[in-house]
Design a protein around this motif. Sequence first.
Motif, PDB file in Angstrom:
ATOM      1  N   ASP A  12       0.827  -1.206   0.000  1.00  0.00           N
ATOM      2  CA  ASP A  12       0.000   0.000   0.000  1.00  0.00           C
ATOM      3  C   ASP A  12       0.867   1.263   0.000  1.00  0.00           C
ATOM      4  O   ASP A  12       0.557   2.244  -0.682  1.00  0.00           O
ATOM      5  CB  ASP A  12      -0.914   0.017   1.227  1.00  0.00           C
ATOM      6  CG  ASP A  12      -1.995  -1.055   1.162  1.00  0.00           C
ATOM      7  OD1 ASP A  12      -2.232  -1.582   0.055  1.00  0.00           O
ATOM      8  OD2 ASP A  12      -2.588  -1.359   2.218  1.00  0.00           O
ATOM      9  N   LYS A  47       2.323   2.041  -3.392  1.00  0.00           N
ATOM     10  CA  LYS A  47       1.330   2.663  -4.266  1.00  0.00           C
ATOM     11  C   LYS A  47       1.142   4.133  -3.894  1.00  0.00           C
ATOM     12  O   LYS A  47       1.025   5.005  -4.760  1.00  0.00           O
ATOM     13  CB  LYS A  47       0.008   1.920  -4.159  1.00  0.00           C
ATOM     14  CG  LYS A  47       0.036   0.510  -4.734  1.00  0.00           C
ATOM     15  CD  LYS A  47      -1.303  -0.186  -4.530  1.00  0.00           C
ATOM     16  CE  LYS A  47      -1.268  -1.606  -5.095  1.00  0.00           C
ATOM     17  NZ  LYS A  47      -2.545  -2.332  -4.838  1.00  0.00           N
ATOM     18  N   GLN A  48       1.103   4.399  -2.591  1.00  0.00           N
ATOM     19  CA  GLN A  48       0.920   5.781  -2.129  1.00  0.00           C
ATOM     20  C   GLN A  48       2.041   6.685  -2.602  1.00  0.00           C
ATOM     21  O   GLN A  48       1.801   7.822  -3.034  1.00  0.00           O
ATOM     22  CB  GLN A  48       0.853   5.792  -0.603  1.00  0.00           C
ATOM     23  CG  GLN A  48       0.748   7.190   0.007  1.00  0.00           C
ATOM     24  CD  GLN A  48       0.777   7.166   1.530  1.00  0.00           C
ATOM     25  OE1 GLN A  48       0.406   6.164   2.149  1.00  0.00           O
ATOM     26  NE2 GLN A  48       1.215   8.248   2.122  1.00  0.00           N
TER      27      GLN A  48
END
Length: 257
Positions: A56, A59-60
């Motif tokens: 995650d 992706k951020q």
Amino acid sequence: MANEDQSIKTNSQREMARILEASDRTNPRVTSIAQSIGCAIIEGRLQPGDDLNTVDLSKQFQTSRTPVKEALLLLEKEGLVTIPPYRRPFVTQVSLEEVREIYQVRANLLMLTAELIVNTASDEAIASLRAFLPPLREMAAAHDVDGAFWASVAFRTREAEICGNRQVKRILDSLGLRTLQLRHLSMKLGQTHAEQRLRDRERLVSAYEERDVSLAVALTRTMVKRSLAIIEQSEHVRLKKDESQVALISPVQHTPS
């Protein structure tokens, strides 16, 4: 408001970069990611015990997992992140005993800093501290916890710079991001003490200007002890049911800025 937000961001980025650059000078991308995650932990947007999913996060930050993992390793060295074997990294939980030890060290270092400023700092250097007071008061009046916090951090950093002892500054810096996390928590929990903190900070600058060692040291001791007491007395410090250790739990509800 935009200018104030940018000022807060600049103060936080400057302080985070100053501490992290001492640990990592090789990869600006890693340092940038560590700054963002570290600031989220310090300001309580990431809570103790929260998982840090590298997928995650990659992706951020629009990057591969490698710089994210390196950033988390950097934050692990600073005590903000725990990376257990074969498990997902998470935001470190801190014991009350450790909090007390950190504050004991910090109190004595800041008391020495205050004494050195009175005895050795130039009038011009001491005068530079007064410039930090109006922003502190403005942000406190606006109930801007994050802004007041980073302005307070800048004040303490300036004290260390003008005390004339590089070793004191180095040791204060070595306490690193964990200290910032605790200081922010204390300020957020102790908003009812905001006016008293401002008065003490103003009295401290006056004590420096008047070369009053006893008062400067006494005020510094009082301010640090109050900060610790706020954490100790908070409902967010509780006994963990499955352990004898006392754990520090950050507030679940965030204070609006």
